[in-house]
Design a protein around this motif. Structure first.
Motif, PDB file in Angstrom:
ATOM      1  N   ASP A  14       0.849  -1.195   0.000  1.00 27.91           N
ATOM      2  CA  ASP A  14       0.000   0.000   0.000  1.00 27.91           C
ATOM      3  C   ASP A  14       0.884   1.246   0.000  1.00 27.91           C
ATOM      4  O   ASP A  14       1.922   1.265   0.648  1.00 27.91           O
ATOM      5  N   ILE A  15       0.454   2.241  -0.740  1.00 30.68           N
ATOM      6  CA  ILE A  15       1.188   3.503  -0.809  1.00 30.68           C
ATOM      7  C   ILE A  15       0.235   4.648  -0.522  1.00 30.68           C
ATOM      8  O   ILE A  15      -0.847   4.725  -1.106  1.00 30.68           O
ATOM      9  N   GLU A  16       0.601   5.507   0.396  1.00 32.95           N
ATOM     10  CA  GLU A  16      -0.181   6.705   0.692  1.00 32.95           C
ATOM     11  C   GLU A  16       0.639   7.923   0.325  1.00 32.95           C
ATOM     12  O   GLU A  16       1.769   8.076   0.768  1.00 32.95           O
ATOM     13  N   LYS A  17       0.065   8.763  -0.508  1.00 33.89           N
ATOM     14  CA  LYS A  17       0.756   9.960  -0.975  1.00 33.89           C
ATOM     15  C   LYS A  17       0.666  11.051   0.098  1.00 33.89           C
ATOM     16  O   LYS A  17      -0.385  11.228   0.709  1.00 33.89           O
ATOM     17  N   ALA A  18       1.771  11.751   0.314  1.00 31.92           N
ATOM     18  CA  ALA A  18       1.798  12.828   1.305  1.00 31.92           C
ATOM     19  C   ALA A  18       2.563  14.013   0.744  1.00 31.92           C
ATOM     20  O   ALA A  18       3.401  13.857  -0.145  1.00 31.92           O
ATOM     21  N   GLU A  19       2.246  15.185   1.241  1.00 30.74           N
ATOM     22  CA  GLU A  19       2.962  16.387   0.830  1.00 30.74           C
ATOM     23  C   GLU A  19       4.270  16.493   1.616  1.00 30.74           C
ATOM     24  O   GLU A  19       4.279  16.305   2.837  1.00 30.74           O
TER      25      GLU A  19
END
Length: 311
Positions: A14-19
């Motif tokens: 799983d990959i969660e995009k973050a700033e």
């Protein structure tokens, strides 16, 4: 461990995009950087000129200088990028040159110049005439006076200094070297009179002087910077604090370290110092000077020099 690759792997399920968290310059009054290197500083700087300008502009800095080693290859990209982004930031076209002291009134003899030491020097273009003079100095240093480095004889610089603002550069400059050598006051004064401003840098930039025995400890480095300030006050020369940026963020130091190792050099700054600092970061660096002096060298003096640069 993957038996096909015969290596340890990490597989993402799983990959969660973050700033990415960005550094901000939240000072009410901003500093101006007058000494910075891009990738055009061969095997030394690792910052894209566009990224460097973007950071300065995002911080609200009114101007920013680019001073690559011996060349002006970044200038077209600076102009294109600022025009494209329509930034309200003033570019300062500069260069860190290799000065040879042949005597201001002397004759630049090519054979003699090869035997003399080189000193770093900062050249900032203040006018269109200054830009022309800088181009001529680049041409002469790479053709007539090239020897291992593109050298600029002091007599030749004196003849082409119209429209240029000349700074004493880093510890490799002749003023700092003269202080290290404990030269007499009269000799120091004559050296300083050639420059328009003097420069000091964060302690980490010069920490290698402790490692090679030229300075006892960090207190000695602080005293050297204080001596530069006192010398400037005695000779009526402004003193500016610069980062001598070779990359933008502190963590980018690893890329320059790779370059240094590849060329057989030890990482003199230990991957800690040569990044582009905010105003508050620089004020903290020079807090040992006291609030008033720190503000003068970090904000006021660099800003005044930037104001002397024509559009």
């Amino acid at each position: 461990f993957d038996t096909f690759e015969m290596d340890s792997l990490i597989k993402a399920r799983d990959i969660e995009k973050a700033e990415k968290e960005k550094r901000l310059d939240e000072a009410a009054e901003k500093r101006v950087e007058l000494h910075a290197h891009t990738k055009m500083s061969k095997m030394d700087g690792v910052a894209d000129v566009e990224a460097f300008i973007d950071m300065a502009a995002s911080w609200g800095h009114k101007a920013v200088a680019v001073t690559d080693h011996g060349i002006v290859q970044a200038f077209p990209e600076i102009a294109r990028h600022i025009a494209k982004k329509k930034y309200g930031i003033k570019p300062i076209y500069g260069m860190e040159g290799y000065l040879v002291d042949d005597g201001v009134n002397g004759h630049a003899d090519k054979t003699e110049i090869r035997t003399k030491p080189t000193y770093h020097i900062i050249l900032l273009t203040a006018t269109q005439k200054g830009l022309r003079n800088l181009y001529e100095l680049v041409s002469l240093s790479h053709t007539k006076y090239q020897y291992k480095k593109p050298r600029i004889p002091k007599s030749v610089l004196a003849a082409h200094r119209d429209g240029l603002i000349i700074g004493s550069a880093c510890e490799a400059g002749e003023v700092f070297q003269a202080l290290l050598a404990d030269r007499p006051e009269e000799e120091l004064g004559e050296l300083v009179d050639f420059y328009d401003y003097l420069e000091i840098q964060p302690l980490v930039n010069n920490r290698f002087l402790i490692e090679n025995g030229k300075a006892v400890d960090e207190d000695a480095l602080k005293d050297l910077n204080r001596k530069v300030i006192a010398l400037g006050e005695r000779r009526g020369k402004p003193v500016v604090a610069t980062c001598d940026s070779h990359y933008i963020n502190e963590e980018d130091s690893v890329y320059r370290k790779i370059l240094m190792v590849g060329m057989g050099y030890k990482d003199a700054e230990n991957g800690q110092g040569l990044y582009f600092r905010t105003t508050d970061e620089m004020l903290a660096e020079f807090s040992y000077l006291g609030d008033e002096t720190a503000r003068r060298v970090v904000i006021e003096a660099p800003g005044e020099i930037a104001d002397r640069i024509e559009e």
